[in-house]
Design a protein around this motif. Structure first.
Motif, PDB file in Angstrom:
ATOM      1  N   GLY A  55       0.717  -1.125  -0.070  1.00 15.40           N
ATOM      2  CA  GLY A  55       0.226  -0.085   0.035  1.00 15.40           C
ATOM      3  C   GLY A  55       1.022   1.265  -0.028  1.00 15.40           C
ATOM      4  N   ASP A  56       0.293   2.518  -0.481  1.00 14.12           N
ATOM      5  CA  ASP A  56       1.069   3.598  -0.421  1.00 14.12           C
ATOM      6  C   ASP A  56       0.391   4.513   0.040  1.00 14.12           C
ATOM      7  OD1 ASP A  56       2.614   2.384  -2.386  1.00 14.12           O
ATOM      8  OD2 ASP A  56       1.817   3.115  -4.193  1.00 14.12           O
ATOM      9  N   MET A 101      -9.620  -1.767   4.229  1.00 13.17           N
ATOM     10  CA  MET A 101      -9.301  -2.889   3.074  1.00 13.17           C
ATOM     11  C   MET A 101      -9.895  -4.237   3.398  1.00 13.17           C
ATOM     12  SD  MET A 101      -5.538  -5.314   3.279  1.00 13.17           S
ATOM     13  CE  MET A 101      -4.532  -3.858   2.614  1.00 13.17           C
ATOM     14  N   SER A 102     -11.174  -4.066   2.730  1.00 13.61           N
ATOM     15  CA  SER A 102     -12.210  -4.927   3.172  1.00 13.61           C
ATOM     16  C   SER A 102     -12.824  -5.444   1.721  1.00 13.61           C
ATOM     17  CB  SER A 102     -13.500  -4.178   3.944  1.00 13.61           C
ATOM     18  OG  SER A 102     -13.797  -3.052   3.218  1.00 13.61           O
ATOM     19  N   GLY A 103     -11.932  -5.517   0.689  1.00 14.43           N
ATOM     20  CA  GLY A 103     -12.490  -5.992  -0.855  1.00 14.43           C
ATOM     21  C   GLY A 103     -12.583  -4.921  -1.845  1.00 14.43           C
ATOM     22  N   HIS A 104     -12.834  -3.553  -1.252  1.00 17.45           N
ATOM     23  CA  HIS A 104     -12.801  -2.677  -2.321  1.00 17.45           C
ATOM     24  C   HIS A 104     -11.600  -1.698  -2.374  1.00 17.45           C
ATOM     25  CE1 HIS A 104     -17.226  -3.107  -2.018  1.00 17.45           C
ATOM     26  NE2 HIS A 104     -17.323  -3.185  -3.302  1.00 17.45           N
ATOM     27  N   TYR A 144      -4.615  13.223   2.037  1.00 17.26           N
ATOM     28  CA  TYR A 144      -3.768  12.153   1.946  1.00 17.26           C
ATOM     29  C   TYR A 144      -4.518  11.136   2.194  1.00 17.26           C
ATOM     30  CZ  TYR A 144       0.281  15.499   2.601  1.00 17.26           C
ATOM     31  OH  TYR A 144       1.159  16.487   2.617  1.00 17.26           O
ATOM     32  N   ILE A 145      -4.062   9.981   1.367  1.00 21.70           N
ATOM     33  CA  ILE A 145      -5.077   8.585   1.735  1.00 21.70           C
ATOM     34  C   ILE A 145      -4.425   7.466   1.438  1.00 21.70           C
ATOM     35  CG2 ILE A 145      -5.638   8.294  -0.723  1.00 21.70           C
ATOM     36  CD1 ILE A 145      -8.623   7.505   0.430  1.00 21.70           C
ATOM     37  N   THR A 146      -4.569   6.366   2.176  1.00 23.07           N
ATOM     38  CA  THR A 146      -3.952   5.141   2.031  1.00 23.07           C
ATOM     39  C   THR A 146      -4.228   4.451   0.972  1.00 23.07           C
ATOM     40  OG1 THR A 146      -5.478   3.868   3.767  1.00 23.07           O
ATOM     41  CG2 THR A 146      -3.644   4.815   4.608  1.00 23.07           C
ATOM     42  N   ASP A 147      -3.489   4.102  -0.066  1.00 27.37           N
ATOM     43  CA  ASP A 147      -3.881   3.430  -1.308  1.00 27.37           C
ATOM     44  C   ASP A 147      -3.500   1.746  -1.261  1.00 27.37           C
ATOM     45  OD1 ASP A 147      -5.091   3.031  -3.887  1.00 27.37           O
ATOM     46  OD2 ASP A 147      -3.583   3.745  -4.771  1.00 27.37           O
ATOM     47  N   TRP A 148      -4.305   1.058  -0.606  1.00 27.99           N
ATOM     48  CA  TRP A 148      -3.802  -0.286  -0.510  1.00 27.99           C
ATOM     49  C   TRP A 148      -4.097  -1.200  -1.995  1.00 27.99           C
ATOM     50  CZ3 TRP A 148      -1.860  -0.336   3.916  1.00 27.99           C
ATOM     51  CH2 TRP A 148      -2.103   0.299   4.873  1.00 27.99           C
ATOM     52  N   HIS A 149      -2.984  -2.232  -2.300  1.00 33.66           N
ATOM     53  CA  HIS A 149      -2.787  -2.537  -3.289  1.00 33.66           C
ATOM     54  C   HIS A 149      -3.486  -4.130  -3.299  1.00 33.66           C
ATOM     55  CE1 HIS A 149       1.171  -0.531  -3.786  1.00 33.66           C
ATOM     56  NE2 HIS A 149       0.343   0.280  -3.967  1.00 33.66           N
ATOM     57  N   TYR A 204      -0.168  -4.213   8.785  1.00 31.66           N
ATOM     58  CA  TYR A 204      -1.110  -3.172   8.522  1.00 31.66           C
ATOM     59  C   TYR A 204      -0.936  -1.990   9.591  1.00 31.66           C
ATOM     60  CZ  TYR A 204      -5.646  -0.621   7.252  1.00 31.66           C
ATOM     61  OH  TYR A 204      -6.629  -0.054   6.877  1.00 31.66           O
ATOM     62  N   THR A 205      -0.968  -2.311  10.774  1.00 34.43           N
ATOM     63  CA  THR A 205      -0.843  -1.155  11.728  1.00 34.43           C
ATOM     64  C   THR A 205       0.480  -0.571  11.624  1.00 34.43           C
ATOM     65  OG1 THR A 205      -2.088  -2.415  13.278  1.00 34.43           O
ATOM     66  CG2 THR A 205      -0.862  -0.825  14.233  1.00 34.43           C
ATOM     67  N   LEU A 206       1.594  -1.282  11.458  1.00 31.40           N
ATOM     68  CA  LEU A 206       2.950  -0.690  11.018  1.00 31.40           C
ATOM     69  C   LEU A 206       3.017   0.491   9.985  1.00 31.40           C
ATOM     70  CD1 LEU A 206       5.227  -3.510  12.365  1.00 31.40           C
ATOM     71  CD2 LEU A 206       4.951  -1.518  13.649  1.00 31.40           C
ATOM     72  N   TYR A 207       2.201  -0.094   8.972  1.00 35.42           N
ATOM     73  CA  TYR A 207       2.268   0.801   7.832  1.00 35.42           C
ATOM     74  C   TYR A 207       1.440   2.141   8.251  1.00 35.42           C
ATOM     75  CZ  TYR A 207       3.292  -2.116   3.826  1.00 35.42           C
ATOM     76  OH  TYR A 207       4.108  -2.725   2.778  1.00 35.42           O
TER      77      TYR A 207
END
Length: 428
Positions: A90-91, A113-116, A135-140, A157-160
Motif C-alpha cells: 500500500g502507498d 481494506m475490506s474488498g474494495h 492524503y489517503i492510504t491506497d492499498w494494493h 497493516y498497523t505498522l504501515y
C-alpha cells in the motif's frame, strides 16, 4: 493446487459471463436486424450491455477521476495525485492542489481494506479537498503482489499506518473509515508510547468495529459462527497463473463481492433488472446513477490470507483491541496511553454492518484521555455508506468533522459552521 484451481475457476466464470454479455450485445446489434424491429432484440442488446459492463468492472481498478478543483480564489487548479510513501502492500498518496493557499488542515484518510479499492472514498476525498490538504492510504490488490514481498497481516497493516503518520508529522488529523478504525486506534496508541512526537492532532473513527460484541450484526457476528479451520478451508484460495502474485494465498475479492451481494440480493437484483429496462428504452447513460454506483461497488480486490484470517481471529473472535490486549511486533499496545490526541466517533443509527455501539467503545478504551478531548456523534437515519459518503456526510457529519479539526489544531481557521439541528455531538 486445489486452491489455485478454484481461484481460476471463479475467474473463468467471470470471464465467461463478460464474454456472453459482449456476444449478446454484438449479435443483437447486428445492422441487418434493424430492418425488422423486434423488442426482443432490444432487450437482448440491453441485457448484453449491462452484463458485459458488470463483469468487466470486477477486475478493473477505478480511476480517481479528480483532475481539477475550484479554489476560493475562483480559479480552477489542477489536482496532482502524488505518491508520498511507496510500499509493497500500500502507498500513501497526496492530492496536491498547486497554487492554492494553505488550508491549515492536513488530513489522512485511512481507507478500508475490506474488498474494495480506496477509490470507494472518492466522494469523501472530493468533499474534504474543499477545506483540507488530503492524503489517503491506497492499498494494493494482493493478487498483483509477488510472493517474494512476504506476508501482510493486521500487525503489518498497523505498522504501515505508523510509518505513514511519522511521514506526515504531528500536525495531522486522521479519519479512519469502517474496517481500519480499531487498527488506526492501535497505531495511535503505539505512537503514544514509542514516538509521542509523531502522534496526530485528532483521530476520527467512522463506523468501525472497535468492539464487535457491543452490538453484533450479521457481518460482525460471522466470525462467531465458524471456526478458523472452516474459514481457511472455505474462504482462502491461491492466486492463479494469470497474475503477478501467482501462488499467494488470498481471500478473493470476487468471493467477498458475492458475500456483499447476497446480503441484499433482492435489492441488487431489482437494480440490475431496472437498468436493463432503462437501457432497452434508451434512457440510460454511461455515467448514470446506476453505473456510477456499481462501477465502484463491483470493483473488488483480493486481501492477503493472513490479513483476512488475523482480522477475523484477533479483532472479531478474540476482541484483542476491545479488551486492550493487542500486540504489535512483540509490543503490547496500551490504548490508555493516548492522552493528547482528541478522539471522536461517528456512527449511523441504521448501520447494518457496524452497528451503533461498536465504534463508540473506543472512547471507553481511551481512559487516559480527558473528557474534553472525547466526542461522539450518532447520525439519525443513516446507514453505513451514508456516514462517510452520502447526504448525511455532506450535510451533517462533514461540518462537525471540520469543527473538530479546528478545535484540536492549536489554531483557529477563522470559520465556524453552524451545527446541524439533529447533531448530538457531545463530550463523553
Amino acid at each position: 493446487m486445489r486452491y489455485m484451481m478454484t481461484y481460476d475457476l471463479m475467474e473463468a466464470a467471470r470471464n465467461t459471463n463478460q464474454w456472453m454479455g459482449a456476444s449478446a450485445l454484438s449479435l443483437a446489434s447486428y445492422p441487418i436486424f434493424s430492418m425488422i424491429p423486434n423488442p426482443a432484440l432490444n432487450w437482448m442488446s440491453a441485457w448484453g450491455e449491462v452484463t458485459e459492463r458488470t463483469f468487466a468492472r470486477m477486475v478493473t481498478k477505478p480511476d480517481w477521476g479528480i483532475r481539477t478543483f475550484t479554489c476560493k480564489d475562483g480559479k480552477d487548479h489542477l489536482v496532482n495525485i502524488e505518491t508520498v510513501v511507496e510500499r509493497p502492500f500500500g502507498d500513501l498518496i497526496h492530492f496536491s492542489v498547486p497554487g492554492r493557499e494553505d488550508t491549515g488542515r492536513k488530513v489522512l484518510l485511512v481507507a478500508p481494506m475490506s474488498g474494495h479499492y480506496a477509490t470507494l472514498l472518492r466522494s469523501t476525498v472530493k468533499s474534504l479537498l474543499v477545506d483540507c490538504e488530503v492524503y489517503i492510504t491506497d492499498w494494493h490488490n494482493a493478487r498483483d503482489i509477488p510472493v517474494s514481498a512476504g506476508k501482510f497481516d493486521i500487525e503489518d497493516y498497523t505498522l504501515y499506518l505508523v510509518d505513514f503518520l511519522r511521514k506526515m508529522g504531528p500536525d495531522t488529523h486522521v479519519i479512519a473509515i469502517c474496517q481500519p478504525a480499531p487498527l488506526t486506534l492501535a497505531a495511535t496508541a503505539y505512537l503514544a508510547e514509542q514516538d509521542p512526537e509523531a502522534q496526530p492532532r485528532s483521530l476520527i473513527l467512522i463506523g468501525g468495529p472497535v468492539d464487535p460484541d457491543a452490538t453484533p450484526t450479521e457481518v460482525t457476528d460471522f466470525g462467531r459462527r465458524v471456526n478458523m479451520g472452516q474459514l481457511e478451508k472455505t474462504m482462502i484460495q491461491r492466486v492463479g497463473f494469470k497474475h503477478s502474485g501467482v501462488g499467494r494465498l488470498v481471500y478473493p475479492g470476487l468471493l467477498q463481492l458475492a458475500s456483499f451481494m447476497s446480503m441484499n440480493a433482492e435489492r441488487h437484483g431489482s437494480a440490475f433488472k431496472d437498468q436493463i429496462l432503462r437501457v432497452s428504452r434508451g434512457e440510460a447513460s454511461d455515467h448514470d446513477a446506476h453505473n456510477r454506483f456499481y462501477d465502484e461497488y463491483l470493483a473488488v480486490m483480493d486481501m492477503t490470507a493472513e490479513f483476512y484470517l488475523s482480522t477475523v481471529e484477533r479483532v472479531f473472535k478474540d476482541r484483542e483491541i476491545a479488551r486492550n490486549e493487542f500486540v504489535v511486533d512483540g509490543h503490547k499496545v496500551d490504548i490508555g496511553k493516548i492522552t493528547n490526541v482528541a478522539v471522536m466517533t461517528v456512527e449511523g443509527a441504521k448501520d447494518d454492518i457496524s452497528a451503533p455501539g461498536q465504534c463508540i467503545a473506543a472512547l471507553d478504551l481511551c481512559n487516559g484521555l480527558p473528557d474534553s478531548k472525547k466526542a461522539s456523534h450518532l447520525e439519525p437515519g443513516a446507514g453505513h455508506y451514508g456516514i462517510f459518503a452520502g447526504k448525511s456526510w455532506r450535510d451533517n457529519i462533514r461540518p462537525l468533522v471540520l469543527d473538530f479539526f479546528d478545535a484540536n489544531s492549536g489554531k483557529s481557521s477563522g470559520v465556524r459552521r453552524k451545527k446541524p439541528a439533529n447533531s448530538n455531538v457531545a463530550a463523553k
